[in-house]
Each structure stands twice: as C-alpha cells, then as structure tokens.
Design an enzyme around this catalytic site. Structure first.
Site, PDB file in Angstrom:
ATOM      1  N   ASN A  74     -21.991  29.060  35.008  1.00 33.08           N
ATOM      2  CA  ASN A  74     -21.723  30.105  34.018  1.00 33.08           C
ATOM      3  C   ASN A  74     -20.400  30.778  34.355  1.00 33.08           C
ATOM      4  OD1 ASN A  74     -24.016  29.969  32.330  1.00 33.08           O
ATOM      5  ND2 ASN A  74     -25.231  31.150  33.775  1.00 33.08           N
TER       6      ASN A  74
ATOM      7  N   TYR B  53     -33.256  20.334  32.938  1.00 38.52           N
ATOM      8  CA  TYR B  53     -32.092  19.906  32.155  1.00 38.52           C
ATOM      9  C   TYR B  53     -32.203  18.440  31.738  1.00 38.52           C
ATOM     10  CZ  TYR B  53     -29.575  24.270  32.415  1.00 38.52           C
ATOM     11  OH  TYR B  53     -29.196  25.568  32.243  1.00 38.52           O
TER      12      TYR B  53
ATOM     13  N   HIS C 210     -27.737  27.789  25.086  1.00 41.57           N
ATOM     14  CA  HIS C 210     -26.374  27.233  25.101  1.00 41.57           C
ATOM     15  C   HIS C 210     -26.125  26.307  23.908  1.00 41.57           C
ATOM     16  CE1 HIS C 210     -25.412  28.812  29.130  1.00 41.57           C
ATOM     17  NE2 HIS C 210     -26.668  28.592  29.390  1.00 41.57           N
TER      18      HIS C 210
END
Ligand code: NDP
Length: 497
Positions: free
Chosen positions: A127, A337, A55
């Site tokens: 997403n 993350y 990303h």
C-alpha cells in the site's frame, strides 16, 4: 485489393457483412442461424468479470527494477543482486470504491508490484502506507464490510466505519495516516509505496533476516485537500489514469527509490513491539533504511482489461531468497489473494500473459477452466504424476528456505492484550506541523458527519490517549463543522441507521 486484415468469427471464418443482421425479408424476423450476430451479442454479455472485492479501481504500467546496492549478504534472490535489472508491472488502486469510483477519493492506495524474475514471479502487494488498520486477519472481512455499502441503504456508512474503528484501537495509526495529508495523493507518482508486512530474506548460508520494503517517490509527495479533491472529481473521475497513462505516453517516467530495513532474528526477540504486527512500523533510527536501487515505470499496457484488470498479484508469489514471516495478516493474504484470482479469473489465471512467469514453468496441475497449455506443463506426455521414472520435472532442494523458528502453544491469543496502540500514532502526530494537524482534525471531523455521539466520544477517547491536542483538535473541528457538543449524545442518525 485492400491490405486491411479480414474480419473473422472467433473460429477464423471471414465475416462477409458486419453491418446488416440476417433477416427473413427487409422488414424483420431475425434468423437464429445468424451466428455472427449471436456470437457478437454473447461476447458482449460476457465482457465483465467479477470486480475485485477490494482494490477494484486501479491504474497500472510496466517498468524495471534496477539494483545498485549490495544486499547479497542478506538474500540470494537473483533479482536483488547488484546490477540486476528485472522487468516488472505495477498496479495502483483505491481500496473501497468500486470499478467506477472517482480516483480522487480519500482512501488508502494499493501499491502492487509484480517482478518477473529468473526464478519465477515475485509479487509485493503493498500500500502507500507502512501499516494497516488491523493486525488479525479474522477481522478483515468485518473491517471491509464497514468500508463498503450498508446492506439495506446501499450507501456507505460513516457510523459503521467509526463504530468499528473506535472498537479497534489498533486502527489508530492507519486512521491517522489516512486522515492526514498523505491520505489523498494527487496521483500514483507522488506517493510512496510500502511492502507494509514484515517479510524475510535468506542467504546462501541459510541465514534468515526480517525485512521491510520501502519505495520512496522521486517525484516528491503531493496531496490534495478534501476540497481540492472534491472540485477535481466534479471535472474528472479518472484523474489518476489520466496522469499515469498520459505521463508515460509523454515519456515522463516516474521513479521510486527502493529501500529495505533489516532486522536480525535476535533483534526481533528484543523489540518492545511485535515486529510482525502490521499496525506498527520499525523506527528508522533503530532500523535505518538501506538504499538498494530504483524502480521506474516506462511502458503503458496496450489493453487495459487484459493486462491491468487481469493482473493477478499475490503475496504467495515469492522466490528463493525472499520469504514470509509470522505476520498473521500476511499469512492470511498468502491464501486469500491467490484464492480470489482463482474465483475471479479462473483456475489457470497464471496462464494469462500478464501473469505468466518469464522463466520456464513445469508443474503437474491438470485440466480445469482455461487450460491453454500446449501439451502438459511437464513437457512430457507420460509425466502426469510424480514421482515418476520418465524424467519428469523434479524438486530442487537448493530452493529450500531455512527453518522459520516459531514456537508456542496453539491458542486464539488476544491480539489486543499488551499492545501499545498509541505510541506510534503519537510519533506520527508529533511529526505534523500546525497546518498538517489542522487538516487532520478537519478531515476526521468531516468524515464523522452524522455519527452518533456515543461512537464519536469513544473515538475521541482514543485520540486523547494518543495526544490531548489530538482529541481537542478533532472536538473543536466537530463543533465547527457539525455544531457537535459533547452532551448531544444522540446526534442525528445517518440514513444508514
Ligand atoms: P522518523 O522521523 O525517523 O521517520 C518518520 C517518517 O515518517 C519519515 O521518514 C517519513 O516516511 C514519514 N513521514 C514524515 N512526514 C510524514 C507525514 N506528514 N505523514 C506521514 N508520514 C510522514 O521516525 P520513525 O521511523 O520513528 O517513525 C515515526 C512515525 O513516522 C511512525 O510512527 C510512523 O507513523 C511514521 N512513518 C514511519 C515509517 C517507518 O518506516 N519508520 C514510514 C512511514 C511513516 P517516508 O520516509 O517513508 O516518507
């Protein structure tokens, strides 16, 4: 006297001359003491931070989440109560391409949202697809490696992608979406967003419900064909930024209808599929989407790097009333993350203004890179450990979520055994009209150029299990585009072989 601000060094001293380097005489010999030159060059050397491994290319904007429905019986989350208005940030992205990649490439789009709620930041890092390629996080780095560059050729490898996919039938659902019309949206406004994972809600009575989040575009779905995308890339590689940033500058504010699907704990015990499997959707007929509000984007960032590139989204950011689930992909992301941000942005990345909660923050974490807290985050210089008797910040039992009922023997369970990887892709395939099916076949065949026949045949066998027409359609397209024949087992190897 001019009313222009005085240019200064980073330490605030006035800059007398920003045109001429300090030299020993007009013909050269730069002086080491020209700190203003050195500071300028040193800053430039440090302008780049590591780009996201996935990303990397993104576009974002600020907006508002407005709640109009009433789901208070499911969740105590303040930002989801009727009438709540919550400021938020969205960042859209492609997955595989690097920072400089063209926007109009066929790829899944990230749909990451940060809601600045009164109880802290809630991040929904989804997403534009309701499912994903894999269901076990142990396969994530392998999968991403197939999407990135081959270590020797430094080129992307169709062979690696299809080798992995054909050996991972759980990818069929997402591969079908990626290769369908929705795999190349014209811009971020004309696509849906999905939380994708199963999350949970919990209410004041301590009851837990499973939930899926949907963000339905009010602009309508718009897609490009491969040919249209390629033609556009020849003119601009920044089409998404132009469309999103430009639209908001013109006062065209995109909106998404926000919906949830709810499943009780009892229902979850009785579904034919695992409701925590990221490769599956919950059929609408069984779990109808409930309208809860609208998300609107209406303000551009003033500094792309500071506010969009440094925006740090993490599924670990939940707030009372919203929690996680046994989805193992989600559980791995809860770790990875935040870990990525600590590496990329530094220990105190949540102190960067775009990531700062809009509510009081009190914790006992200390020191480390970029600690810019004035005083301690506890608000009391003597409160630097816990428990303490100096009235330092203390836990709040009302934020305690109900127990998450999980039972089972610890083992490495085979995530492929007993899973039906074909029915849901079939349900999707059956939704497509003839034109959509034709484009699906061509897109897949185009993406298979140069892939060895053995791998192509392995993948075709999976398509056949979805639907015989699926296999036949892709096979015919392979023949048309590449002259592919079933018996040419060793098709031309790519540069990556
Ligand atoms: P439904 O017919 O009730 O729902 C189908 C959904 O599929 C639609 O609501 C729409 O989702 C989406 N859809 C419609 N056309 C396309 C398309 N051309 N490309 C991609 N998605 C499309 O059936 P089910 O709920 O039983 O789902 C059937 C299949 O639809 C699933 O296997 C899945 O592949 C796909 N799907 C299902 C979703 C779900 O949450 N149940 C969500 C998205 C896709 P939307 O309203 O989100 O645009």
């Amino acid at each position: 006297m001019s009313d222009r601000p005085t240019m200064t060094t980073t330490a605030g001293a006035p800059i007398p001359d920003n045109q001429n380097t300090m030299t020993a005489g007009p013909r050269g010999g730069v002086m080491l003491q020209d700190y203003q030159l050195i500071e300028k060059l040193a800053h430039q050397n440090r302008e780049r931070i590591p780009e996201r491994v996935v990303h990397a290319k993104g576009w974002g904007a600020y907006g508002t989440l407005k709640i109009t429905g009433d789901i208070s019986k499911y969740t105590k989350a303040k930002c989801l109560q009727p009438g709540a208005e919550t400021p938020m940030l969205a960042r859209f992205s492609t997955v595989a391409g690097e920072m400089g990649a063209a926007d109009h490439e066929r790829d899944v789009r990230g749909f990451a949202l940060k809601f600045y709620t009164p109880d802290g930041n809630w991040d929904l890092v989804g997403n534009n697809t309701p499912v994903f390629f894999i269901r076990d996080p142990l396969k994530f780095p392998d999968f991403i490696h197939t999407q990135k560059r081959h270590p020797r050729t430094n080129l992307r490898s169709a062979t690696a992608m299809w080798d992995f996919w054909s050996l991972s039938p759980e990818s069929l659902h997402q591969v079908t979406i990626l290769m369908s019309d929705r795999g190349l949206p014209v811009d971020p406004m004309h696509m849906n967003g999905y939380g994708s994972h199963t999350y949970s809600f919990w209410n004041d009575a301590g009851e837990r419900y499973w939930v899926k989040f949907h963000f339905k575009t009010e602009q309508g779905h718009k897609h490009f064909t491969n040919e249209e995308g390629e033609a556009l890339i020849g003119k601009t590689r920044e089409g998404y930024q132009e469309a999103l940033f430009g639209g908001i500058e013109r006062g065209e504010f995109p909106r998404w209808k926000v919906q949830v699907q709810i499943m009780t704990e009892e229902q979850a015990d009785n579904t034919s599929y695992n409701p925590f499997d990221l490769t599956k959707v919950w059929p609408h007929a069984e779990f109808p989407p409930i309208d809860i509000g609208v998300m609107e984007l209406n303000r551009n960032a003033d500094n792309y790097f500071a506010e969009i590139e440094q925006a740090a989204f993490s599924p670990s950011n939940i707030v009372p009333g919203i929690s996680h689930s046994p989805d193992k992909m989600l559980q791995a992301r809860v770790f990875s993350y935040a870990d990525a941000h600590r590496y990329r942005l530094g220990t105190h990345y949540e102190n960067i203004p775009v990531n700062q909660p809009r509510c009081p923050v009190h914790h006992y974490h200390r020191d480390g890179q970029m600690n810019t807290y004035g005083g301690l985050r506890t608000g009391n210089p003597n409160a630097y450990y816990e428990p303490n008797s100096v009235n330092g910040p203390f836990e709040d039992a009302s934020a305690k979520e109900p127990p998450l009922k999980i039972s089972g023997d610890m083992a490495r369970y085979n995530h492929r055994e007993g899973n039906d990887d074909y029915s849901q892709p079939r349900a999707l395939f059956n939704l497509f009209d003839e034109g959509q099916k034709g484009r699906l076949f061509s897109n897949i065949a185009a993406a298979m150029g140069g892939v060895p026949g053995e791998i192509v045949e392995r993948q075709l066998a999976h398509f056949k299990l979805v639907h015989p027409d699926y296999e036949a359609g892709v096979r015919a397209a392979l023949e048309r585009l590449h002259g592919y024949k079933a018996d040419t087992i060793s098709a031309q190897p790519t540069a990556a072989e």
